[in-house]
Write an enzyme that holds these catalytic residues in place. Structure first.
Site, PDB file in Angstrom:
ATOM      1  N   ASN A   1       1.629   2.956  -2.655  1.00 25.67           N
ATOM      2  CA  ASN A   1       0.959   3.874  -3.593  1.00 25.67           C
ATOM      3  C   ASN A   1      -0.304   4.460  -2.972  1.00 25.67           C
ATOM      4  O   ASN A   1      -0.600   5.644  -3.168  1.00 25.67           O
ATOM      5  CB  ASN A   1       0.642   3.163  -4.906  1.00 25.67           C
ATOM      6  CG  ASN A   1       1.843   3.105  -5.823  1.00 25.67           C
ATOM      7  OD1 ASN A   1       2.296   4.140  -6.323  1.00 25.67           O
ATOM      8  ND2 ASN A   1       2.393   1.918  -6.027  1.00 25.67           N
TER       9      ASN A   1
ATOM     10  N   GLU B   1       6.666   6.054  -8.934  1.00 23.81           N
ATOM     11  CA  GLU B   1       5.233   5.726  -8.870  1.00 23.81           C
ATOM     12  C   GLU B   1       4.520   6.661  -7.901  1.00 23.81           C
ATOM     13  O   GLU B   1       3.414   7.149  -8.168  1.00 23.81           O
ATOM     14  CB  GLU B   1       5.022   4.274  -8.419  1.00 23.81           C
ATOM     15  CG  GLU B   1       5.542   3.235  -9.379  1.00 23.81           C
ATOM     16  CD  GLU B   1       5.204   1.817  -8.929  1.00 23.81           C
ATOM     17  OE1 GLU B   1       4.102   1.598  -8.398  1.00 23.81           O
ATOM     18  OE2 GLU B   1       6.043   0.918  -9.118  1.00 23.81           O
TER      19      GLU B   1
ATOM     20  N   ARG C   1     -14.051 -15.705 -11.570  1.00 31.30           N
ATOM     21  CA  ARG C   1     -13.740 -14.266 -11.643  1.00 31.30           C
ATOM     22  C   ARG C   1     -15.004 -13.416 -11.786  1.00 31.30           C
ATOM     23  O   ARG C   1     -15.086 -12.322 -11.245  1.00 31.30           O
ATOM     24  CB  ARG C   1     -12.823 -13.984 -12.841  1.00 31.30           C
ATOM     25  CG  ARG C   1     -11.389 -14.351 -12.595  1.00 31.30           C
ATOM     26  CD  ARG C   1     -10.487 -13.844 -13.724  1.00 31.30           C
ATOM     27  NE  ARG C   1      -9.206 -14.523 -13.685  1.00 31.30           N
ATOM     28  CZ  ARG C   1      -8.189 -14.180 -12.903  1.00 31.30           C
ATOM     29  NH1 ARG C   1      -8.281 -13.144 -12.112  1.00 31.30           N
ATOM     30  NH2 ARG C   1      -7.059 -14.854 -12.921  1.00 31.30           N
TER      31      ARG C   1
ATOM     32  N   GLY D   1       0.778  -1.236   0.000  1.00 29.66           N
ATOM     33  CA  GLY D   1       0.000   0.000   0.000  1.00 29.66           C
ATOM     34  C   GLY D   1       0.810   1.286   0.000  1.00 29.66           C
ATOM     35  O   GLY D   1       0.311   2.333   0.403  1.00 29.66           O
TER      36      GLY D   1
ATOM     37  N   ASN E   1      -4.733   2.382 -13.316  1.00 28.23           N
ATOM     38  CA  ASN E   1      -3.748   1.471 -12.721  1.00 28.23           C
ATOM     39  C   ASN E   1      -2.362   2.099 -12.762  1.00 28.23           C
ATOM     40  O   ASN E   1      -2.067   2.927 -13.628  1.00 28.23           O
ATOM     41  CB  ASN E   1      -3.727   0.155 -13.510  1.00 28.23           C
ATOM     42  CG  ASN E   1      -2.823  -0.895 -12.901  1.00 28.23           C
ATOM     43  OD1 ASN E   1      -2.790  -1.062 -11.676  1.00 28.23           O
ATOM     44  ND2 ASN E   1      -2.077  -1.607 -13.726  1.00 28.23           N
TER      45      ASN E   1
ATOM     46  N   HIS F   1       1.586   0.776 -13.069  1.00 33.21           N
ATOM     47  CA  HIS F   1       2.336  -0.439 -13.426  1.00 33.21           C
ATOM     48  C   HIS F   1       3.834  -0.109 -13.436  1.00 33.21           C
ATOM     49  O   HIS F   1       4.238   0.924 -13.978  1.00 33.21           O
ATOM     50  CB  HIS F   1       1.896  -0.934 -14.804  1.00 33.21           C
ATOM     51  CG  HIS F   1       2.606  -2.185 -15.218  1.00 33.21           C
ATOM     52  ND1 HIS F   1       2.269  -3.435 -14.722  1.00 33.21           N
ATOM     53  CD2 HIS F   1       3.675  -2.386 -16.036  1.00 33.21           C
ATOM     54  CE1 HIS F   1       3.080  -4.332 -15.244  1.00 33.21           C
ATOM     55  NE2 HIS F   1       3.945  -3.724 -16.038  1.00 33.21           N
TER      56      HIS F   1
ATOM     57  N   ILE G   1      -6.734  -9.760 -11.879  1.00 34.84           N
ATOM     58  CA  ILE G   1      -7.166  -9.276 -13.189  1.00 34.84           C
ATOM     59  C   ILE G   1      -8.668  -9.049 -13.140  1.00 34.84           C
ATOM     60  O   ILE G   1      -9.422  -9.903 -12.653  1.00 34.84           O
ATOM     61  CB  ILE G   1      -6.795 -10.293 -14.283  1.00 34.84           C
ATOM     62  CG1 ILE G   1      -5.280 -10.299 -14.443  1.00 34.84           C
ATOM     63  CG2 ILE G   1      -7.486  -9.968 -15.597  1.00 34.84           C
ATOM     64  CD1 ILE G   1      -4.748 -11.288 -15.430  1.00 34.84           C
TER      65      ILE G   1
ATOM     66  N   GLY H   1      -7.566  -5.993 -21.449  1.00 34.34           N
ATOM     67  CA  GLY H   1      -6.272  -6.654 -21.626  1.00 34.34           C
ATOM     68  C   GLY H   1      -5.410  -6.520 -20.375  1.00 34.34           C
ATOM     69  O   GLY H   1      -5.804  -5.894 -19.390  1.00 34.34           O
TER      70      GLY H   1
HETATM   71  C1  GRF Z   1       3.698  -1.351  -7.367  1.00 34.98           C
HETATM   72  O1  GRF Z   1       4.977  -1.557  -7.921  1.00 34.98           O
HETATM   73  C2  GRF Z   1       2.668  -1.239  -8.449  1.00 34.98           C
HETATM   74  O2  GRF Z   1       3.139  -0.614  -9.611  1.00 34.98           O
HETATM   75  C3  GRF Z   1       2.368  -2.675  -8.729  1.00 34.98           C
HETATM   76  O3  GRF Z   1       2.392  -3.302  -7.474  1.00 34.98           O
HETATM   77  C4  GRF Z   1       3.206  -2.549  -6.583  1.00 34.98           C
HETATM   78  C5  GRF Z   1       2.352  -2.183  -5.424  1.00 34.98           C
HETATM   79  O4  GRF Z   1       3.047  -1.574  -4.404  1.00 34.98           O
HETATM   80  N1  GRF Z   1       1.130  -2.790  -9.470  1.00 34.98           N
HETATM   81  P1  GRF Z   1       2.247  -0.913  -3.178  1.00 34.98           P
HETATM   82  O5  GRF Z   1       1.276  -1.950  -2.641  1.00 34.98           O
HETATM   83  O6  GRF Z   1       1.557   0.316  -3.666  1.00 34.98           O
HETATM   84  O7  GRF Z   1       3.314  -0.610  -2.157  1.00 34.98           O
END
Ligand code: GRF
Length: 206
Positions: A14, A172, A65, A12, A105, A107, A90, A141
């Site tokens: 991000n 990020e 899913r 978490g 998202n 990535h 997904i 996708g």
């Molecule tokens: C990040 O690298 C994000 O890009 C990827 O998973 C990771 C998540 O990190 N999708 P966090 O849970 O936000 O620390």
């Protein structure tokens, strides 16, 4: 002001970058709810500490899913945007069709390079000298939706998967709240799934 629901599965950081940006008024948004498909993860603790409602919806409780995605959509409700911040499932059209062009998202690669799992290891294995991260719209996708922002990160000779991942994560944490703020300010508009940037936004870099 935009209303967000954030989906998580892990540490978490991000999510924390969004919480911090809201707290310091760099992001004009509210997080209505944080939803995790895994119990006990650090992301949930971060949300609780910030006073944001949390919910766990385990994919293991569903037969496939589609049924998980129906329940997840119900749990998410109707925010302006759904943010996937380290959400490791997904999502099918069953979920995405409920939120057209409203699922975002982050990535850890410069898409379209290295979609899918462990993008940092993919980058190291290929020997690229520059990788990075991408904020993009989610479509059916795997990491293929419209690109909203990217930041480049150098690969060092002595990088391991973890040192590279940490350097990418730093970026990020900058670009995800920044993109959300562009949307909140109307400087980035999402028209029929295509991003439209104002000139000011397009000139920004990190
Ligand atoms: C990040 O690298 C994000 O890009 C990827 O998973 C990771 C998540 O990190 N999708 P966090 O849970 O936000 O620390």
């Amino acid at each position: 002001m935009i209303d967000l629901v954030v989906l998580v599965s892990g540490s978490g950081t991000n999510l924390q970058s969004i919480l911090d940006a809201i707290e310091s008024k760099r992001l004009d948004a509210r997080i209505l709810r944080v939803v995790s498909n895994l119990a006990g993860v650090r992301a949930l603790e971060r949300a609780e500490k910030a006073g944001v409602p949390t919910q766990v919806l385990s994919h293991k409780d569903f037969i496939n899913r589609q049924t998980f995605d129906v329940a997840l959509a119900e749990t998410v409700g109707n925010p302006d945007y759904v943010v996937l911040a380290g959400f490791m499932r997904i999502l099918t059209a069953t979920f995405l069709d409920r939120f057209p062009y409203r699922v975002i998202n982050i990535h850890p690669s410069l898409l379209p390079a290295f979609p899918g799992v462990d993008a940092q290891k993919q980058a190291l294995d290929k020997g690229v000298r520059i990788t990075g991260c991408t904020v993009h719209l989610v479509d059916a996708g795997t990491d293929t939706g419209a690109i909203l922002a990217q930041a480049a990160v150098p690969v060092r000779d002595d990088d391991t998967r973890d040192t590279l991942a940490a350097r990418i994560l730093d970026q990020e944490h900058k670009i995800l709240p920044a993109v959300l703020q562009w949307i909140a300010e109307g400087r980035l508009q999402l028209v029929d799934g295509r991003p439209r940037f104002s000139e000011v936004t397009a000139a920004l870099s990190f």
